[in-house]
Scaffold this active site. Structure first.
Site, PDB file in Angstrom:
ATOM      1  CE  LYS A  13      -2.198  -1.226   3.740  1.00 19.84           C
ATOM      2  NZ  LYS A  13      -1.262  -2.384   3.523  1.00 19.84           N
ATOM      3  NE  ARG A  96      -4.931  -1.224   9.834  1.00 17.16           N
ATOM      4  CZ  ARG A  96      -4.054  -1.014   9.691  1.00 17.16           C
ATOM      5  NH1 ARG A  96      -3.801  -0.555   8.585  1.00 17.16           N
ATOM      6  NH2 ARG A  96      -2.620  -1.796   9.499  1.00 17.16           N
ATOM      7  NE  ARG A 135       7.286  -2.211   6.330  1.00 19.74           N
ATOM      8  CZ  ARG A 135       5.984  -1.797   6.578  1.00 19.74           C
ATOM      9  NH1 ARG A 135       5.204  -1.453   5.728  1.00 19.74           N
ATOM     10  NH2 ARG A 135       6.285  -2.275   8.359  1.00 19.74           N
ATOM     11  NE  ARG A 168       5.660  -0.037   9.718  1.00 20.98           N
ATOM     12  CZ  ARG A 168       4.620   0.248   9.457  1.00 20.98           C
ATOM     13  NH1 ARG A 168       4.125   0.691   8.510  1.00 20.98           N
ATOM     14  NH2 ARG A 168       3.845  -0.752   9.516  1.00 20.98           N
ATOM     15  NE  ARG A 179       2.034  -4.923  11.229  1.00 17.70           N
ATOM     16  CZ  ARG A 179       3.049  -4.532  10.320  1.00 17.70           C
ATOM     17  NH1 ARG A 179       4.413  -4.897  11.105  1.00 17.70           N
ATOM     18  NH2 ARG A 179       2.576  -4.051   9.526  1.00 17.70           N
TER      19      ARG A 179
HETATM   20  P1  AP5 Z   1       4.440  -1.724   1.787  1.00 18.67           P
HETATM   21  O1  AP5 Z   1       4.278  -0.850   0.768  1.00 18.67           O
HETATM   22  O2  AP5 Z   1       5.906  -0.837   3.048  1.00 18.67           O
HETATM   23  O3  AP5 Z   1       3.767  -2.536   2.729  1.00 18.67           O
HETATM   24  P2  AP5 Z   1       1.886  -1.683   2.991  1.00 18.67           P
HETATM   25  O4  AP5 Z   1       0.835  -2.552   2.480  1.00 18.67           O
HETATM   26  O5  AP5 Z   1       1.972  -0.169   3.489  1.00 18.67           O
HETATM   27  O6  AP5 Z   1       1.958  -2.344   4.902  1.00 18.67           O
HETATM   28  P3  AP5 Z   1       2.275  -2.232   6.066  1.00 18.67           P
HETATM   29  O7  AP5 Z   1       3.140  -3.022   6.895  1.00 18.67           O
HETATM   30  O8  AP5 Z   1       2.688  -0.540   6.447  1.00 18.67           O
HETATM   31  O9  AP5 Z   1       0.834  -2.181   6.217  1.00 18.67           O
HETATM   32  P4  AP5 Z   1       0.305  -2.036   7.922  1.00 18.67           P
HETATM   33  O10 AP5 Z   1      -1.262  -1.831   7.112  1.00 18.67           O
HETATM   34  O11 AP5 Z   1       0.516  -3.632   8.842  1.00 18.67           O
HETATM   35  O12 AP5 Z   1       0.649  -0.829   8.460  1.00 18.67           O
HETATM   36  P5  AP5 Z   1       0.200   0.751   8.401  1.00 18.67           P
HETATM   37  O13 AP5 Z   1       1.305   1.951   8.818  1.00 18.67           O
HETATM   38  O14 AP5 Z   1      -1.603   0.857   7.942  1.00 18.67           O
HETATM   39  O15 AP5 Z   1       5.395  -2.635   1.671  1.00 18.67           O
HETATM   40  C1  AP5 Z   1       5.977  -3.488   2.253  1.00 18.67           C
HETATM   41  C2  AP5 Z   1       7.632  -4.040   2.016  1.00 18.67           C
HETATM   42  O16 AP5 Z   1       7.500  -5.089   0.675  1.00 18.67           O
HETATM   43  C3  AP5 Z   1       8.453  -3.196   2.005  1.00 18.67           C
HETATM   44  O17 AP5 Z   1      10.071  -3.159   1.969  1.00 18.67           O
HETATM   45  C4  AP5 Z   1       8.525  -2.971  -0.290  1.00 18.67           C
HETATM   46  O18 AP5 Z   1       9.702  -2.540  -0.076  1.00 18.67           O
HETATM   47  C5  AP5 Z   1       8.232  -4.373  -0.540  1.00 18.67           C
HETATM   48  N1  AP5 Z   1       7.131  -3.869  -1.954  1.00 18.67           N
HETATM   49  C6  AP5 Z   1       6.469  -3.922  -1.874  1.00 18.67           C
HETATM   50  N2  AP5 Z   1       5.873  -3.226  -2.643  1.00 18.67           N
HETATM   51  C7  AP5 Z   1       6.504  -4.893  -3.733  1.00 18.67           C
HETATM   52  C8  AP5 Z   1       6.794  -5.479  -5.051  1.00 18.67           C
HETATM   53  N3  AP5 Z   1       5.702  -5.415  -5.552  1.00 18.67           N
HETATM   54  N4  AP5 Z   1       7.359  -6.229  -4.410  1.00 18.67           N
HETATM   55  C9  AP5 Z   1       9.140  -7.023  -4.101  1.00 18.67           C
HETATM   56  N5  AP5 Z   1       8.846  -6.042  -2.673  1.00 18.67           N
HETATM   57  C10 AP5 Z   1       7.581  -4.887  -2.509  1.00 18.67           C
HETATM   58  O19 AP5 Z   1      -0.506   0.518  10.222  1.00 18.67           O
HETATM   59  C11 AP5 Z   1       0.841   0.046  11.305  1.00 18.67           C
HETATM   60  C12 AP5 Z   1      -0.160   0.379  12.863  1.00 18.67           C
HETATM   61  O20 AP5 Z   1      -1.196   1.596  12.516  1.00 18.67           O
HETATM   62  C13 AP5 Z   1      -1.403  -0.268  12.333  1.00 18.67           C
HETATM   63  O21 AP5 Z   1      -1.120  -1.804  13.153  1.00 18.67           O
HETATM   64  C14 AP5 Z   1      -2.214  -0.124  13.619  1.00 18.67           C
HETATM   65  O22 AP5 Z   1      -1.397   0.225  15.454  1.00 18.67           O
HETATM   66  C15 AP5 Z   1      -2.049   1.401  13.555  1.00 18.67           C
HETATM   67  N6  AP5 Z   1      -3.416   1.932  12.161  1.00 18.67           N
HETATM   68  C16 AP5 Z   1      -2.435   2.163  11.256  1.00 18.67           C
HETATM   69  N7  AP5 Z   1      -4.542   2.979  10.944  1.00 18.67           N
HETATM   70  C17 AP5 Z   1      -5.486   1.786  11.569  1.00 18.67           C
HETATM   71  C18 AP5 Z   1      -5.929   2.495  11.511  1.00 18.67           C
HETATM   72  N8  AP5 Z   1      -7.186   2.614  10.793  1.00 18.67           N
HETATM   73  N9  AP5 Z   1      -7.418   1.598  12.462  1.00 18.67           N
HETATM   74  C19 AP5 Z   1      -6.676   1.256  13.901  1.00 18.67           C
HETATM   75  N10 AP5 Z   1      -5.046   1.994  13.844  1.00 18.67           N
HETATM   76  C20 AP5 Z   1      -4.466   1.286  12.505  1.00 18.67           C
HETATM   77 MG    MG Z   2       1.978   1.171   4.825  1.00 19.98          MG
END
Ligand code: AP5
Ligand code: MG
Ligand code: ZN
Length: 222
Positions: A13, A96, A135, A168, A179
């Protein structure tokens, strides 16, 4: 254009959303990045959220709903009222839970708007774990790198802005497992919510980033 970009942790994402935002003239709103900014700034909200985030748990719904409402109000103000020029919104990491999805629809309805599309990046579990384990994220501009799949030109330094690359806390194996579980339990039902409204497109997120981007752009323009 208001798009919800969905997918499990590590689906890509944060990799794809900024590219899509630039291409279709939209703001990228990542609730995870917003919460990490609050944590880094040491605000009360940030310190509260950090406990949930580090463990891989969700931050309580009402906190997130209030946060996104405030953010969307400022984005609309920046975009101005002109229908042609008003930038779109790409939501990354929100909603989410079902409660968040319903609150978002209600908030948009109140202004005569709606979500145009929900797009899910579909990636299998083993690949998600590999992606998260390797990552590294820019502490400054939040650009995601991968130590094997997409390393920076200079070790530990962001290609875009020269910022430091950091890992992270929630990418530790135990938090990653949790997660993924939380995603299945609380976020997967949101896919059904958008599917029932005929707004969901699932795309294959397993390919190289450029290939995934082509699929994403096609889905966004559908
Ligand atoms: P990346 O693009 O970083 O993946 P992502 O989908 O953004 O994964 P996240 O870990 O950020 O998702 P998440 O939903 O757990 O975290 P968030 O920050 O939203 O890619 C990952 C890796 O893969 C990178 O190294 C990248 O280079 C590599 N990659 C990407 N595409 C690739 C490809 N095609 N091929 C190979 N490699 C690739 O949330 C974090 C925390 O915040 C949650 O756990 C929660 O505690 C809180 N939070 C956030 N939003 C909410 C909400 N709405 N409600 C409640 N809590 C929330
Ligand atoms: Mg992300
Ligand atoms: Zn950077």
């Amino acid at each position: 254009m208001r798009i919800v970009l969905m997918g499990p942790p590590g689906a890509g994402k944060g990799t794809q959303a900024p590219r899509l935002a630039e291409k279709i003239n939209a703001h990228h709103i990542s609730t995870g990045d917003m919460l990490r900014a609050e944590t880094a700034a040491g605000t009360e909200l940030g310190l509260m959220a950090k406990k949930f985030m580090d463990a891989g748990d969700l931050v309580p719904d009402q906190v997130m709903i209030d946060m996104i409402a405030a953010q969307m109000a400022t984005q609309t103000a920046v975009g101005g009222p002109g229908a042609d020029t008003e930038p779109g919104i790409i939501l990354d990491g929100f909603p989410r839970t079902l409660a968040q999805a319903e609150a978002l629809d209600e908030a948009l309805q109140a202004t005569g708007g709606a979500i145009d599309a929900a797009i899910m990046l579909d990636v299998e579990r083993d690949e998600l774990v590999r992606r998260l384990a390797g990552r590294a994220t820019c502490a400054n501009c939040k650009a995601p790198y991968h130590l094997t799949f997409s390393p920076p030109s200079k070790e530990g330094v962001c290609d875009n802005c020269g910022g430091n690359l950091v890992q992270r806390p929630d990418d530790q194996p135990e938090a990653v497992r949790h997660r993924l579980h939380v995603y299945d339990d609380q976020t997967a039902p949101v896919l059904d919510y958008y599917r029932a409204k005929d707004k969901l497109t699932v795309i294959d997120g397993a390919g190289a980033p450029d290939d995934v981007f082509k699929l994403l752009l096609a889905a966004a323009r559908r």
